[in-house]
Design a protein around this motif. Sequence first.
Motif, PDB file in Angstrom:
ATOM      1  N   THR A  57       0.832  -1.208   0.000  1.00 29.79           N
ATOM      2  CA  THR A  57       0.000   0.000   0.000  1.00 29.79           C
ATOM      3  C   THR A  57       0.864   1.254   0.000  1.00 29.79           C
ATOM      4  O   THR A  57       2.006   1.241   0.470  1.00 29.79           O
ATOM      5  CB  THR A  57      -0.919   0.045   1.234  1.00 29.79           C
ATOM      6  N   ALA A  58       0.299   2.307  -0.525  1.00 32.83           N
ATOM      7  CA  ALA A  58       0.949   3.618  -0.465  1.00 32.83           C
ATOM      8  C   ALA A  58      -0.129   4.682  -0.621  1.00 32.83           C
ATOM      9  O   ALA A  58      -1.162   4.445  -1.265  1.00 32.83           O
ATOM     10  CB  ALA A  58       1.985   3.768  -1.577  1.00 32.83           C
ATOM     11  N   TYR A  81      -3.621  -3.132  -9.348  1.00 38.84           N
ATOM     12  CA  TYR A  81      -3.859  -2.436  -8.084  1.00 38.84           C
ATOM     13  C   TYR A  81      -5.234  -1.803  -8.128  1.00 38.84           C
ATOM     14  O   TYR A  81      -5.814  -1.635  -9.219  1.00 38.84           O
ATOM     15  CB  TYR A  81      -2.791  -1.361  -7.828  1.00 38.84           C
ATOM     16  N   SER A  82      -5.741  -1.476  -6.983  1.00 39.31           N
ATOM     17  CA  SER A  82      -6.981  -0.698  -6.919  1.00 39.31           C
ATOM     18  C   SER A  82      -6.745   0.437  -5.929  1.00 39.31           C
ATOM     19  O   SER A  82      -5.759   0.437  -5.193  1.00 39.31           O
ATOM     20  CB  SER A  82      -8.153  -1.569  -6.464  1.00 39.31           C
ATOM     21  N   TYR A  83      -7.635   1.389  -5.965  1.00 42.30           N
ATOM     22  CA  TYR A  83      -7.550   2.492  -5.005  1.00 42.30           C
ATOM     23  C   TYR A  83      -8.754   2.435  -4.078  1.00 42.30           C
ATOM     24  O   TYR A  83      -9.869   2.110  -4.499  1.00 42.30           O
ATOM     25  CB  TYR A  83      -7.601   3.851  -5.693  1.00 42.30           C
ATOM     26  N   GLN A  84      -8.521   2.818  -2.839  1.00 41.07           N
ATOM     27  CA  GLN A  84      -9.630   3.114  -1.946  1.00 41.07           C
ATOM     28  C   GLN A  84      -9.364   4.492  -1.366  1.00 41.07           C
ATOM     29  O   GLN A  84      -8.209   4.856  -1.131  1.00 41.07           O
ATOM     30  CB  GLN A  84      -9.742   2.061  -0.838  1.00 41.07           C
ATOM     31  N   GLY A  85     -10.419   5.232  -1.166  1.00 38.74           N
ATOM     32  CA  GLY A  85     -10.203   6.591  -0.687  1.00 38.74           C
ATOM     33  C   GLY A  85     -11.458   7.232  -0.145  1.00 38.74           C
ATOM     34  O   GLY A  85     -12.541   6.638  -0.120  1.00 38.74           O
ATOM     35  N   VAL A  86     -11.276   8.449   0.293  1.00 42.78           N
ATOM     36  CA  VAL A  86     -12.388   9.217   0.849  1.00 42.78           C
ATOM     37  C   VAL A  86     -12.242  10.675   0.436  1.00 42.78           C
ATOM     38  O   VAL A  86     -11.136  11.150   0.149  1.00 42.78           O
ATOM     39  CB  VAL A  86     -12.444   9.154   2.397  1.00 42.78           C
ATOM     40  N   GLY A  87     -13.352  11.345   0.401  1.00 43.51           N
ATOM     41  CA  GLY A  87     -13.366  12.787   0.213  1.00 43.51           C
ATOM     42  C   GLY A  87     -13.960  13.424   1.449  1.00 43.51           C
ATOM     43  O   GLY A  87     -15.085  13.090   1.854  1.00 43.51           O
ATOM     44  N   VAL A 119      -5.628   5.759  -1.552  1.00 45.49           N
ATOM     45  CA  VAL A 119      -4.608   4.787  -1.142  1.00 45.49           C
ATOM     46  C   VAL A 119      -4.592   3.653  -2.163  1.00 45.49           C
ATOM     47  O   VAL A 119      -5.648   3.115  -2.505  1.00 45.49           O
ATOM     48  CB  VAL A 119      -4.902   4.224   0.263  1.00 45.49           C
ATOM     49  N   ALA A 120      -3.416   3.329  -2.655  1.00 44.09           N
ATOM     50  CA  ALA A 120      -3.296   2.242  -3.624  1.00 44.09           C
ATOM     51  C   ALA A 120      -3.055   0.924  -2.891  1.00 44.09           C
ATOM     52  O   ALA A 120      -2.258   0.866  -1.948  1.00 44.09           O
ATOM     53  CB  ALA A 120      -2.145   2.517  -4.581  1.00 44.09           C
ATOM     54  N   PHE A 121      -3.758  -0.102  -3.330  1.00 43.96           N
ATOM     55  CA  PHE A 121      -3.556  -1.468  -2.836  1.00 43.96           C
ATOM     56  C   PHE A 121      -3.039  -2.292  -4.005  1.00 43.96           C
ATOM     57  O   PHE A 121      -3.788  -2.566  -4.950  1.00 43.96           O
ATOM     58  CB  PHE A 121      -4.870  -2.078  -2.326  1.00 43.96           C
ATOM     59  N   ALA A 122      -1.762  -2.639  -3.960  1.00 49.78           N
ATOM     60  CA  ALA A 122      -1.156  -3.387  -5.068  1.00 49.78           C
ATOM     61  C   ALA A 122      -1.091  -4.872  -4.727  1.00 49.78           C
ATOM     62  O   ALA A 122      -0.819  -5.248  -3.582  1.00 49.78           O
ATOM     63  CB  ALA A 122       0.244  -2.854  -5.353  1.00 49.78           C
ATOM     64  N   GLU A 123      -1.323  -5.669  -5.748  1.00 52.14           N
ATOM     65  CA  GLU A 123      -1.264  -7.116  -5.534  1.00 52.14           C
ATOM     66  C   GLU A 123       0.149  -7.526  -5.136  1.00 52.14           C
ATOM     67  O   GLU A 123       1.140  -7.022  -5.673  1.00 52.14           O
ATOM     68  CB  GLU A 123      -1.703  -7.862  -6.789  1.00 52.14           C
ATOM     69  N   ILE A 166       0.082  15.425  -1.245  1.00 56.01           N
ATOM     70  CA  ILE A 166       0.971  14.283  -0.996  1.00 56.01           C
ATOM     71  C   ILE A 166       0.810  13.290  -2.139  1.00 56.01           C
ATOM     72  O   ILE A 166      -0.296  13.092  -2.642  1.00 56.01           O
ATOM     73  CB  ILE A 166       0.598  13.552   0.318  1.00 56.01           C
ATOM     74  N   SER A 167       1.914  12.670  -2.523  1.00 54.47           N
ATOM     75  CA  SER A 167       1.829  11.501  -3.401  1.00 54.47           C
ATOM     76  C   SER A 167       3.048  10.649  -3.136  1.00 54.47           C
ATOM     77  O   SER A 167       4.167  11.147  -3.116  1.00 54.47           O
ATOM     78  CB  SER A 167       1.779  11.909  -4.874  1.00 54.47           C
ATOM     79  N   SER A 168       2.819   9.377  -2.923  1.00 57.84           N
ATOM     80  CA  SER A 168       3.938   8.484  -2.613  1.00 57.84           C
ATOM     81  C   SER A 168       3.803   7.184  -3.387  1.00 57.84           C
ATOM     82  O   SER A 168       2.691   6.669  -3.560  1.00 57.84           O
ATOM     83  CB  SER A 168       3.976   8.180  -1.112  1.00 57.84           C
ATOM     84  N   ASP A 169       4.942   6.683  -3.844  1.00 59.27           N
ATOM     85  CA  ASP A 169       4.947   5.341  -4.436  1.00 59.27           C
ATOM     86  C   ASP A 169       5.802   4.383  -3.621  1.00 59.27           C
ATOM     87  O   ASP A 169       6.078   3.266  -4.046  1.00 59.27           O
ATOM     88  CB  ASP A 169       5.424   5.374  -5.891  1.00 59.27           C
ATOM     89  N   GLU A 170       6.208   4.834  -2.445  1.00 62.70           N
ATOM     90  CA  GLU A 170       7.026   3.995  -1.576  1.00 62.70           C
ATOM     91  C   GLU A 170       6.102   3.101  -0.748  1.00 62.70           C
ATOM     92  O   GLU A 170       5.224   3.597  -0.023  1.00 62.70           O
ATOM     93  CB  GLU A 170       7.853   4.868  -0.628  1.00 62.70           C
TER      94      GLU A 170
END
Lengths: 559, 208
Positions: A335-336, A378-384, A417-421, A478-482
Amino acid sequence: MTYDFDAIVVGSGISGGWAAKELTERGMRVLMIERGRMIEHQSGYENEMKAPWEMEFRGYGDAKLLAEEYPVQSKGTNFDEYTMDHFVNDADHPYQTSADKPFQWRRGYQVGGRSLIWGRQCYRWSDYDFGANARDGHGTDWPVRYADMKPWYDHVESFVGVNGSMEDMPQLPDGIFQPAMPLSAGESLLAKQIAAHYGDRRLIPGRSANLTEAKEGRSACQYRYLCARGCSFGAYFSTQSSTLPAANKTGRLTLLPDTIVAKIETDPRTGKAVAAQCIDANSKETSRHTARMFFLNASSFNSVGLLLRSASDTAPNGLANSSGTLGRYIMDHATAVAGVATIAGLDDHTYYGNRPSNFVIPRFRNLEEAHPDFVRGYSYQGVGIRANWPRGVHMPGVGADFRKTLSEAGEWRILMVAFAESLPRADNRVTLSDKLDKWGLPQLHITLHHGENERALLRDAAAEAKIMLGMLGGKMLISSDEPDLAGSAVHEMGGARMGRDPATSVVNGNSQTHDVPNIFVTDGAAMSSSACQNPSLTYMAFTARAAAFAVEQVKAGLL
Amino acid sequence: MPPVSTPASAPSASVPVASDSAAFNSRDLLVGGSALAALISATPYLSRPIMMHAEDFAPLLDSVSDILLPGSLSTQPGAYLASVIPREWRGLTLSYVKTVSHWLNRHAQGDFLSISFERRFAVLTALDTATFDGAAAETGESDAAMDAETAEAWTILKRALLTSFYTSQKGGSGDLAFNLVPGRWDADIPLAQAPRPLSNDWLAIWFS
């Protein structure tokens, strides 16, 4: 041979509760053993209705205590001063892990397990997921496909109560849904922008195990978002609210809390499991309980640990480990925080209430076209949300005007938030350490490192998030790929993987161990791949399916 | 960072005044304790043999809170923070408080709590402004950088003070609304018709 019980279920969390429910409803006498304490539905939720000013540390907890005794648990979602008694004390429950990239093992040892504190997102897996290992050669092929699982997804969703919208997306099959929890204005704006600019992706309401309509003695969600404190309304699915009452109703369930299963004992003549050797978590007294069959639902790594601890002369490397794969191929979504941005031009819209769910942008990579840089997706989950008073920390201001500003709705922010396999790799594994816990049992050693494919997925996810969020006209914050530390997603899976071949897998397509036919592993341990969706609904479906199979076997005299 | 100008006369009309008479009296009574803190903070030799405790800074914390969020004094921020500083609540340590105290005293050219309310407001505003100007300087937008240690200390203390107020009953259910059981999810409503924001909008709290 006579048995104390028809079945022993180890663990009382999401899948353990399901095993108890399904087995008892199908006529089995079941002992469900839980290592943690009893928490009663409603009366056991001690902090459920407390305001911040009623808490010693206003909900944030004693930072020194958390650093000393809850260093892992306190760093993740849903942990706070109100909920901390639903998480383990790390000091009391140590484990070993890599020093450089430690695995964040988040646990809840109590009746209900992590069903009390889970994220409640419920997604079906598709044949993109069940066929993934066969398609690209990573891991072993699942012996099941979506058609095998669909009736069981229907079965568990009907009982759980999952809210969601019908979307007709092959990568995220629709289910049996209660009405969805609508998107906020900010989320709807992003959904419209994505729909207008992309043909391959969509932003939709999350699918969560929170009732939007009352159901079978459980109330509809009150939009409090206090779920992890326990919900006296029974509005989200947990062992306490749902499966335990159902199992109790049969009169065939015995619940044994505060009891650790140290070992599964086998009969060397038959090779079958015959008893659970237990330790009282408080007195350390030992006990032994026999059963015709055993369901391991102790959580992915604890179920693996139990099998490893159950080594014997005939199974020197661990029970059900003739393949040598027990403990290997563990996974957790990488995740990131792919992006956080503000939204321009929407300040005259807001929302009211606490929706206990989020939006999701289902996987869109590697469906029909292969991406050159990575496999899977990957998929994203998020909120506004509209920023609240803590924004004052990050903005200049002193005095009455500042206080007035903080009493008003802040700017819109969208978080993705990205959820990567996570690919199954043999060297990501759980083993027994030579260090012991206070019950004299070997601690687990957990090694799980994300690889280059996960990093490539998160790089793409961050880049795509920035483009999508950029359409909102606001500012990128913010943006992160770590990748976050492994374990952060709390989606640990694998270690007793499912497969057709006994030489390369631990359980078969019925969740039954190849080596010991009366042991079933139906929690996350049995997962052979990780997909990029939340896995709990799939654990439930596998558990219900395995329970039905097991009872058929009993009735046929095969178990 | 140049020394802060602290005018003796009352500054512009936008400067807040004490929110209630009780607050004013409390401040007057607490000056003595703060003078000791100021002396020790400003005198390295003395700071070694005399052990300062969190409660010694309660008057300063009360004063800063009441300037930052006028009216917050009735929630007893100094006493509350003094009770939780030993547990590093919200990351706040005595060291951070001392750093802020030192800066305030230095720019007050004496004991911060001994100067007038208007001058204290000006000094604290200067600290806050310099902290954010410093942040801007790091991105090349300003030359008015302040030392990173003080900026960090003030940011941590500001967070603790805001948290103390908005998690108190007065702040959490006064300025903002508090409703543990909203009972509904209105996904999109006009702001003009909306109830006040909830201090228990948990997601917004976490992501702000």
